[in-house]
Design a protein around this motif. Sequence first.
Motif, PDB file in Angstrom:
ATOM      1  N   ARG A 111       0.824  -1.220   0.000  1.00  0.00           N
ATOM      2  CA  ARG A 111       0.000   0.000   0.000  1.00  0.00           C
ATOM      3  C   ARG A 111       0.858   1.270   0.000  1.00  0.00           C
ATOM      4  NH1 ARG A 111      -4.238   0.725   4.628  1.00  0.00           N
ATOM      5  NH2 ARG A 111      -2.552   1.833   5.655  1.00  0.00           N
ATOM      6  N   GLN A 122     -12.121  -0.432  -8.088  1.00  0.00           N
ATOM      7  CA  GLN A 122     -11.193   0.268  -7.191  1.00  0.00           C
ATOM      8  C   GLN A 122      -9.829   0.488  -7.835  1.00  0.00           C
ATOM      9  OE1 GLN A 122     -11.464  -1.498  -3.077  1.00  0.00           O
ATOM     10  NE2 GLN A 122     -12.691  -2.975  -4.218  1.00  0.00           N
ATOM     11  N   LEU A 140      -7.604   8.997 -12.711  1.00  0.00           N
ATOM     12  CA  LEU A 140      -7.650   9.448 -11.312  1.00  0.00           C
ATOM     13  C   LEU A 140      -9.077   9.684 -10.806  1.00  0.00           C
ATOM     14  CD1 LEU A 140      -4.722  12.043 -11.338  1.00  0.00           C
ATOM     15  CD2 LEU A 140      -4.677   9.672 -10.574  1.00  0.00           C
ATOM     16  N   ARG A 170     -10.504   7.897  -7.689  1.00  0.00           N
ATOM     17  CA  ARG A 170      -9.546   7.791  -6.578  1.00  0.00           C
ATOM     18  C   ARG A 170      -9.125   6.328  -6.410  1.00  0.00           C
ATOM     19  NH1 ARG A 170     -10.099  12.708  -3.754  1.00  0.00           N
ATOM     20  NH2 ARG A 170     -12.149  13.622  -4.019  1.00  0.00           N
ATOM     21  N   ARG A 216      -7.479   2.792  -5.684  1.00  0.00           N
ATOM     22  CA  ARG A 216      -6.535   2.286  -4.664  1.00  0.00           C
ATOM     23  C   ARG A 216      -5.294   1.737  -5.353  1.00  0.00           C
ATOM     24  NH1 ARG A 216      -9.625  -2.037  -1.332  1.00  0.00           N
ATOM     25  NH2 ARG A 216      -7.691  -2.118  -0.111  1.00  0.00           N
ATOM     26  N   LEU A 260      -3.348   2.037  -9.108  1.00  0.00           N
ATOM     27  CA  LEU A 260      -3.316   2.748 -10.383  1.00  0.00           C
ATOM     28  C   LEU A 260      -2.207   2.158 -11.258  1.00  0.00           C
ATOM     29  CD1 LEU A 260      -4.203   5.202 -12.109  1.00  0.00           C
ATOM     30  CD2 LEU A 260      -2.608   6.597 -10.791  1.00  0.00           C
ATOM     31  N   ILE A 273      -0.454  12.082  -5.439  1.00  0.00           N
ATOM     32  CA  ILE A 273      -1.550  11.153  -5.116  1.00  0.00           C
ATOM     33  C   ILE A 273      -1.049   9.990  -4.253  1.00  0.00           C
ATOM     34  CG2 ILE A 273      -3.073  11.716  -7.058  1.00  0.00           C
ATOM     35  CD1 ILE A 273      -2.026   9.192  -8.435  1.00  0.00           C
ATOM     36  N   ARG A 274       0.224   9.636  -4.438  1.00  0.00           N
ATOM     37  CA  ARG A 274       0.780   8.601  -3.558  1.00  0.00           C
ATOM     38  C   ARG A 274       0.852   9.124  -2.125  1.00  0.00           C
ATOM     39  NH1 ARG A 274       7.011   7.629  -3.962  1.00  0.00           N
ATOM     40  NH2 ARG A 274       6.818   9.777  -3.248  1.00  0.00           N
ATOM     41  N   GLU A 288      -3.057  10.618  -1.019  1.00  0.00           N
ATOM     42  CA  GLU A 288      -4.193   9.693  -1.043  1.00  0.00           C
ATOM     43  C   GLU A 288      -3.781   8.249  -0.779  1.00  0.00           C
ATOM     44  OE1 GLU A 288      -6.655  10.332  -4.496  1.00  0.00           O
ATOM     45  OE2 GLU A 288      -6.529  12.505  -4.291  1.00  0.00           O
ATOM     46  N   THR A 301      -2.287   6.250  -2.760  1.00  0.00           N
ATOM     47  CA  THR A 301      -2.541   5.397  -3.929  1.00  0.00           C
ATOM     48  C   THR A 301      -1.320   4.518  -4.210  1.00  0.00           C
ATOM     49  OG1 THR A 301      -3.867   7.188  -4.831  1.00  0.00           O
ATOM     50  CG2 THR A 301      -3.220   5.447  -6.366  1.00  0.00           C
ATOM     51  N   THR A 302      -1.599   3.278  -4.515  1.00  0.00           N
ATOM     52  CA  THR A 302      -0.538   2.336  -4.882  1.00  0.00           C
ATOM     53  C   THR A 302      -0.420   2.352  -6.408  1.00  0.00           C
ATOM     54  OG1 THR A 302      -1.243   1.014  -3.010  1.00  0.00           O
ATOM     55  CG2 THR A 302       0.181  -0.076  -4.626  1.00  0.00           C
TER      56      THR A 302
END
Lengths: 255, 265
Positions: free
Chosen positions: A30, A79, A149, A152, A154, A156, A180-181, A184, A186-187
């Motif tokens: 994550r 997701q 994006l 959102r 989880r 990308l 974004i990492r 948010e 984001t992985t």
Amino acid sequence: MKPNILKVRDLTKHFGNVTSVDGVSFDIFRGEVLGLLGANGAGKTTAINMVLGIVTPTGGRIEVFGKELMANRIEVLRQMNFCSTYTQLPGNLRIWQNLKVFGQIYRVPNLNSRIDEVLEMLEISHLKKRVSGELSAGEGTRLNLCKALLNRPRLLLLDEPTASLDPDIADKVRGVVKRIRDEEGTTILYTSHNMRDVEEVCDRVVFMHKGKVLFTGTSEETLHHFEEESLEEVFIRVARGGDIESNRETEEATK
Amino acid sequence: MSFPTVRALVLRYLYLYTRTPVRIVELVFWPLVHLLVWGYLTRFLQQNVGDDFPHEITFLIGAVILWDILFRAQQGVAIFFLEDVWSRNLLNIFAAPVTNADYLGSTYAVGMMRASVTSVMLGGLSVLFYSFNIFQLSWALIPFVFNLLIFGWALGMISTALIVRWGPAAETLAWAVPFFIQPFAAVYYPVDYLPTVLQWIAKALPCSYVFEGMRGILTDGVVNWKELGIATILNFCYLGLAGLLFVRVMLKGREKGLLTKFASQ
């Protein structure tokens, strides 16, 4: 330890007699950005397409968010999102129309404000009412990123997101990826031939060659392993097939 | 099938039509040409061949309208897919949370909308130009349209499956497939006029019962509900088989990487 977002084990893909991906395994945790690197034909895009469920693996296992991909495809894809230099959004539609359609497909809440948010993030708010087919290559790539994006995600998947961008826009895109990492969590699975991208954005890299994983580690570990001074030199050496067997032995030992 | 996903996919198609008016011309132009050609041929035959010529020759106009319903429904499915191929959007759709059922559901809806637009237009113009009122088919019009839509959707799925299987070079099938069956579909002439072997083919096509039924109403004013029942049963068989073919080809497409090949064309 951070939770495992994407777990790939012994992933294999044969197209007839051609082996495109050969027993590939890797994990992404994550909030991590993992660079999937290799020369053309290394199997990166095929691997990404298998993670997206567009190509069925010949063998192996893909788990996303702890769930087997193909058995939970729709739930998992809701997701996730992706952006590839090889795809476009319909050129006849206006930017906001394209984003509205995909926003509805991904069930994005408060869609109109989210569209404004991603357009602002990629600095193309002023193009909102423009027809997508009239955009420059760089603007088109940023529109693809907006689509990626919207929900959102989880997880990308970015397939050469800076391939057609000038250095200024590429730098801004790298900034968005890091943002974004960081903000948010984001992985991100990131492929690129631009080693500057990789050094700046990726926490770890997976080097692939002829469908196999040669090495997995941080940039520093990779440089140390290949005894080179830059990822660019590692890339060229791998692309030309240098020391592959010895590297494979090293990796076996690492396992 | 998820309604929000179907709605989003249909919305994309509607945006496409509002953005490119030339596509509306395509919806209007060819059906109108067919109506004018067959309509004036009908009028010519009625006025010049003599009193022996049957009154029901007006069925040619009815045939144009009903054939167009089938054709537009088929096009709705096949062209919907090609639009994604042409705009290099196919991977965006198939890598999104869209099931085969969502995708097909949206193509059915688009096919129905296309068929509605052209049939309303042709129905109105045929009253205006030729005093032919499609509503003289009365309540039978409902099962007629229903059966033609279903068969059009089935043909659309078969066309799309063949295009996925054989690649973009086969995209002309999107237009050709309905015309493969047209000679046997009894659109403009009764099944009895076909050679015996071809009559068997005609009887295996649900649309032939619709066109025969339409001629029956215009000639005798009688609806053959039994034959319409056969058409409906046949249609559900075709729809099921076409759906299986579509799903099977999509699975194969994922296995052989055919969808990604479309994206890189």
